[in-house]
Design a protein around this motif. Structure first.
Motif, PDB file in Angstrom:
ATOM      1  N   THR A  19      -1.806  20.863   7.712  1.00 41.86           N
ATOM      2  CA  THR A  19      -2.621  20.738   7.585  1.00 41.86           C
ATOM      3  C   THR A  19      -3.305  19.163   6.879  1.00 41.86           C
ATOM      4  O   THR A  19      -2.566  18.011   6.807  1.00 41.86           O
ATOM      5  CB  THR A  19      -3.238  21.531   5.332  1.00 41.86           C
ATOM      6  N   MET A  20      -4.468  19.193   6.112  1.00 39.30           N
ATOM      7  CA  MET A  20      -4.599  17.526   5.884  1.00 39.30           C
ATOM      8  C   MET A  20      -4.365  17.416   4.507  1.00 39.30           C
ATOM      9  O   MET A  20      -4.172  19.004   3.339  1.00 39.30           O
ATOM     10  CB  MET A  20      -6.221  17.809   5.048  1.00 39.30           C
ATOM     11  N   PRO A  21      -4.073  15.948   4.523  1.00 38.46           N
ATOM     12  CA  PRO A  21      -3.004  16.191   3.030  1.00 38.46           C
ATOM     13  C   PRO A  21      -4.063  16.261   1.203  1.00 38.46           C
ATOM     14  O   PRO A  21      -4.789  16.367   1.407  1.00 38.46           O
ATOM     15  CB  PRO A  21      -2.454  14.694   2.959  1.00 38.46           C
ATOM     16  N   GLY A  22      -2.971  17.174   1.041  1.00 32.87           N
ATOM     17  CA  GLY A  22      -3.307  17.761  -0.595  1.00 32.87           C
ATOM     18  C   GLY A  22      -3.959  18.980  -0.383  1.00 32.87           C
ATOM     19  O   GLY A  22      -4.746  19.379  -1.167  1.00 32.87           O
ATOM     20  N   GLN A  23      -4.376  19.913   0.590  1.00 30.88           N
ATOM     21  CA  GLN A  23      -4.953  21.065   0.868  1.00 30.88           C
ATOM     22  C   GLN A  23      -4.521  22.355   2.094  1.00 30.88           C
ATOM     23  O   GLN A  23      -4.760  22.857   2.074  1.00 30.88           O
ATOM     24  CB  GLN A  23      -5.557  20.777   2.031  1.00 30.88           C
ATOM     25  N   GLN A  24      -2.509  22.168   0.865  1.00 31.45           N
ATOM     26  CA  GLN A  24      -1.865  22.712   1.869  1.00 31.45           C
ATOM     27  C   GLN A  24      -1.977  24.033   0.809  1.00 31.45           C
ATOM     28  O   GLN A  24      -1.434  25.217   1.362  1.00 31.45           O
ATOM     29  CB  GLN A  24       0.108  22.199   2.129  1.00 31.45           C
TER      30      GLN A  24
ATOM     31  N   ASP B 156       0.614  -1.366  -0.142  1.00 33.74           N
ATOM     32  CA  ASP B 156      -0.039  -0.140   0.004  1.00 33.74           C
ATOM     33  C   ASP B 156       1.237   1.095   0.012  1.00 33.74           C
ATOM     34  O   ASP B 156       0.531   2.015   0.806  1.00 33.74           O
ATOM     35  CB  ASP B 156      -1.122  -0.167   1.215  1.00 33.74           C
ATOM     36  N   GLN B 157       2.067   1.329  -0.519  1.00 38.61           N
ATOM     37  CA  GLN B 157       2.875   2.718  -1.350  1.00 38.61           C
ATOM     38  C   GLN B 157       2.274   3.726  -1.773  1.00 38.61           C
ATOM     39  O   GLN B 157       2.245   4.767  -1.194  1.00 38.61           O
ATOM     40  CB  GLN B 157       3.724   1.953  -1.992  1.00 38.61           C
ATOM     41  N   TYR B 158       1.226   3.726  -2.642  1.00 38.81           N
ATOM     42  CA  TYR B 158       0.206   4.460  -2.435  1.00 38.81           C
ATOM     43  C   TYR B 158      -1.320   4.254  -3.790  1.00 38.81           C
ATOM     44  O   TYR B 158      -1.360   2.532  -3.253  1.00 38.81           O
ATOM     45  CB  TYR B 158       1.016   5.073  -4.141  1.00 38.81           C
ATOM     46  N   GLY B 159      -1.903   4.629  -3.640  1.00 36.27           N
ATOM     47  CA  GLY B 159      -3.215   4.780  -4.342  1.00 36.27           C
ATOM     48  C   GLY B 159      -4.061   5.248  -5.207  1.00 36.27           C
ATOM     49  O   GLY B 159      -3.229   6.361  -5.386  1.00 36.27           O
ATOM     50  N   VAL B 160      -4.895   4.590  -5.674  1.00 35.51           N
ATOM     51  CA  VAL B 160      -5.845   5.690  -6.283  1.00 35.51           C
ATOM     52  C   VAL B 160      -5.608   7.344  -5.746  1.00 35.51           C
ATOM     53  O   VAL B 160      -6.660   7.294  -4.733  1.00 35.51           O
ATOM     54  CB  VAL B 160      -7.493   5.401  -7.306  1.00 35.51           C
ATOM     55  N   GLY B 161      -6.010   8.256  -6.738  1.00 40.38           N
ATOM     56  CA  GLY B 161      -6.344   9.321  -5.838  1.00 40.38           C
ATOM     57  C   GLY B 161      -5.311  10.171  -5.105  1.00 40.38           C
ATOM     58  O   GLY B 161      -5.149  11.679  -4.733  1.00 40.38           O
ATOM     59  N   ASP B 162      -4.197   9.807  -4.274  1.00 39.33           N
ATOM     60  CA  ASP B 162      -2.804   9.738  -3.675  1.00 39.33           C
ATOM     61  C   ASP B 162      -1.896  10.409  -5.142  1.00 39.33           C
ATOM     62  O   ASP B 162      -2.203  10.634  -6.207  1.00 39.33           O
ATOM     63  CB  ASP B 162      -2.407   8.579  -3.402  1.00 39.33           C
ATOM     64  N   LYS B 163      -1.411  11.501  -4.907  1.00 36.23           N
ATOM     65  CA  LYS B 163      -0.361  12.613  -5.577  1.00 36.23           C
ATOM     66  C   LYS B 163       1.223  12.075  -5.480  1.00 36.23           C
ATOM     67  O   LYS B 163       1.331  12.666  -4.187  1.00 36.23           O
ATOM     68  CB  LYS B 163      -0.656  14.662  -5.049  1.00 36.23           C
ATOM     69  N   ILE B 164       1.608  11.624  -5.983  1.00 42.15           N
ATOM     70  CA  ILE B 164       3.178  11.179  -5.440  1.00 42.15           C
ATOM     71  C   ILE B 164       3.616  11.367  -6.911  1.00 42.15           C
ATOM     72  O   ILE B 164       3.441  12.597  -7.858  1.00 42.15           O
ATOM     73  CB  ILE B 164       2.510   9.675  -6.041  1.00 42.15           C
ATOM     74  N   ASP B 165       5.043  11.938  -6.306  1.00 46.01           N
ATOM     75  CA  ASP B 165       5.886  11.706  -6.795  1.00 46.01           C
ATOM     76  C   ASP B 165       7.362  10.833  -7.114  1.00 46.01           C
ATOM     77  O   ASP B 165       7.762  10.303  -6.684  1.00 46.01           O
ATOM     78  CB  ASP B 165       7.355  13.053  -6.644  1.00 46.01           C
ATOM     79  N   ALA B 166       7.177  10.352  -8.870  1.00 43.98           N
ATOM     80  CA  ALA B 166       7.520   8.729  -8.960  1.00 43.98           C
ATOM     81  C   ALA B 166       8.952   9.282  -9.107  1.00 43.98           C
ATOM     82  O   ALA B 166       9.699   8.010  -9.599  1.00 43.98           O
ATOM     83  CB  ALA B 166       6.683   8.364  -9.524  1.00 43.98           C
ATOM     84  N   GLY B 167       9.556  10.412  -8.993  1.00 43.23           N
ATOM     85  CA  GLY B 167      10.714  10.712 -10.093  1.00 43.23           C
ATOM     86  C   GLY B 167      11.051  10.832 -11.364  1.00 43.23           C
ATOM     87  O   GLY B 167      11.240  11.764 -11.712  1.00 43.23           O
ATOM     88  N   VAL B 168      10.043   9.832 -12.518  1.00 43.68           N
ATOM     89  CA  VAL B 168      10.047   9.992 -13.402  1.00 43.68           C
ATOM     90  C   VAL B 168       9.103  10.598 -14.173  1.00 43.68           C
ATOM     91  O   VAL B 168       9.096  11.224 -14.620  1.00 43.68           O
ATOM     92  CB  VAL B 168      10.161   8.215 -14.835  1.00 43.68           C
TER      93      VAL B 168
ATOM     94  N   ASN C 288       5.294   9.901  -1.484  1.00 40.41           N
ATOM     95  CA  ASN C 288       3.791  10.085  -1.644  1.00 40.41           C
ATOM     96  C   ASN C 288       3.553  11.201  -0.651  1.00 40.41           C
ATOM     97  O   ASN C 288       3.637  11.330   0.998  1.00 40.41           O
ATOM     98  CB  ASN C 288       2.846   8.532  -0.611  1.00 40.41           C
ATOM     99  N   LEU C 289       2.729  12.641  -1.299  1.00 38.45           N
ATOM    100  CA  LEU C 289       2.451  13.628  -0.876  1.00 38.45           C
ATOM    101  C   LEU C 289       0.828  13.418  -0.069  1.00 38.45           C
ATOM    102  O   LEU C 289       0.354  15.183   0.306  1.00 38.45           O
ATOM    103  CB  LEU C 289       1.941  14.989  -1.640  1.00 38.45           C
ATOM    104  N   SER C 290      -0.110  12.447  -0.294  1.00 40.11           N
ATOM    105  CA  SER C 290      -1.352  12.157   0.176  1.00 40.11           C
ATOM    106  C   SER C 290      -1.063  11.727   1.719  1.00 40.11           C
ATOM    107  O   SER C 290      -2.728  11.683   2.351  1.00 40.11           O
ATOM    108  CB  SER C 290      -2.135  11.936  -1.108  1.00 40.11           C
ATOM    109  N   GLN C 291       0.231  11.146   2.250  1.00 43.16           N
ATOM    110  CA  GLN C 291      -0.595  10.534   3.182  1.00 43.16           C
ATOM    111  C   GLN C 291       0.077  10.672   4.591  1.00 43.16           C
ATOM    112  O   GLN C 291       0.754  11.696   4.752  1.00 43.16           O
ATOM    113  CB  GLN C 291       0.075   9.216   3.030  1.00 43.16           C
ATOM    114  N   GLY C 292      -0.696  10.682   5.631  1.00 46.05           N
ATOM    115  CA  GLY C 292      -0.184  11.659   6.896  1.00 46.05           C
ATOM    116  C   GLY C 292      -0.953  13.103   6.404  1.00 46.05           C
ATOM    117  O   GLY C 292      -2.400  12.900   7.111  1.00 46.05           O
ATOM    118  N   TRP C 293       0.204  13.987   7.022  1.00 45.76           N
ATOM    119  CA  TRP C 293      -0.429  15.470   7.017  1.00 45.76           C
ATOM    120  C   TRP C 293       0.365  16.224   5.696  1.00 45.76           C
ATOM    121  O   TRP C 293       1.130  15.866   5.249  1.00 45.76           O
ATOM    122  CB  TRP C 293      -0.650  15.803   8.113  1.00 45.76           C
ATOM    123  N   ALA C 294      -0.063  17.313   5.397  1.00 48.65           N
ATOM    124  CA  ALA C 294       0.865  17.861   4.832  1.00 48.65           C
ATOM    125  C   ALA C 294       0.978  19.791   5.495  1.00 48.65           C
ATOM    126  O   ALA C 294       0.456  19.678   6.999  1.00 48.65           O
ATOM    127  CB  ALA C 294       0.011  18.851   3.699  1.00 48.65           C
TER     128      ALA C 294
END
Length: 353
Positions: free
Chosen positions: A275-280, A159-171, A206-212
């Protein structure tokens, strides 16, 4: 007509045929029990394998359905939108279920096939050796595909990421819109869709897990009172934390961290909030808006903003501004005056025709 010499051989042919039929009947009579035993054994192996495969697949399907049902139930609560993404859980559970069903079917049917071959008294050593060599060759030829598949399996199961998460995968970076066993689909900030092979992803942010964290830098005049600035920012933060929807998006108090930079013409005050993840980004824009309005009302000058009242007053005119600078042509003895003097006519008589 048959020759006379061939007539005595006819009883011999009939006798040989009778002996062949007798031997065949004797062979069948001696081995029918063995054949029946082998047939029943093979039928039993196939039936047991089919029953086990069906039971395992039904159990996995029921498990996946229960996972999806629990995700939908949690999503219906007050904090469901913050804790669970139903589409993410659905795709993750479906992917895991597909992998488990495929692995279970491969193991059960493969074991059944080997047991059938063993029941037929077939030597499995050459077959297993050939299968091993073929597996090594396929593994070398399709190593990228195998790498993508295994990476996708571990990413989904962990569960490293899922649908709706904003991630930085490098490429590539963006919002995850689909997670597959081989390819992950991302939507970038400009709307483009990226197809990233799972084997190419070396690191994931993963920019959507935990908090921002929302951070705002405010540049003010160095002559401003820092205590007054802290009070105004605290008033803005308290009012913002009591209004909807910011009361849900703010997961911590808005804090003035202090001076981030001090220059001759300005100083930078650092403001931060959890803040809430993704709302920063939305929180940052709202904070800038409110801080600007509050500073204008309090008379705190911001670098780049409207000038203060004392800066709008027009300075008195300089009396010397209307006096022209002295000209070099005013002095008849200056080189500039001598250069502009007319050339005198030559002396002596003029010769004319």
């Amino acid at each position: 007509m048959p020759l006379a010499a061939d007539v005595p051989d006819a009883p011999a042919s009939v006798k040989e045929a009778q002996e062949s039929v007798t031997e065949a009947a004797s062979f069948i009579e001696q081995n029918w029990a063995t054949w029946l035993s082998i047939g029943l054994r093979i039928l039993l192996i196939v039936v047991i394998a089919a029953v086990i495969r069906s039971a395992v697949r039904k159990a996995l399907t029921k498990l996946i359905t229960r996972m999806n049902t629990s995700a939908e139930a949690v999503e219906g609560t007050a904090l469901g939108g913050l804790l669970v993404n139903a589409e993410r859980r659905r795709q993750r559970s479906e992917a895991i279920g597909s992998v488990l069903r495929s692995v279970a079917s491969f193991l059960i049917l493969g074991t059944a096939a080997l047991m059938v071959l063993a029941a037929l008294k077939i030597d499995l050593a050459p077959l297993l050796a050939s299968a091993g060599v073929a597996g090594v060759a396929i593994g070398f030829g399709a190593r990228n595909l195998v790498t993508d598949f295994l990476s996708g399996v571990f990413m989904i199961m962990e569960d490293q990421y899922g649908v709706g998460d904003k991630i930085d995968a490098g490429v590539a970076s963006g919002e995850v819109i689909e997670v597959g066993l081989r390819v992950t689909k991302l939507r970038g900030d400009n709307g483009e869709i990226w197809y990233v092979r799972n084997g190419e992803i070396k690191r994931i942010g993963n920019l959507s897990q935990g908090w921002a964290t929302a951070g705002v830098d405010v540049q003010v005049k160095p002559s401003e009172n820092l205590s007054r600035i802290r009070e105004v920012v605290k008033e803005v933060a308290d009012a913002m934390a009591k209004e909807s929807p910011w009361d849900e998006r703010l997961w911590g108090p808005v804090e003035v961290l202090g001076l981030d930079e001090v220059l001759l013409a300005s100083m930078t005050v650092k403001v931060s909030a959890k803040t809430m993840p993704g709302q920063q980004f939305a929180v940052e824009r709202e904070l800038r808006w409110r801080i600007k309005e509050a500073f204008d009302a309090a008379g705190i000058r911001i670098i780049g903003g409207m000038p203060a009242a004392d800066e709008d007053e027009e300075a008195p005119a300089d009396p010397s501004a209307s006096v022209a600078a002295p000209s070099a042509l005013a002095n008849p003895a200056s080189p500039q005056s001598l250069a502009t003097a007319p050339i005198p006519p030559p002396a002596g008589p003029r010769i004319t025709k």
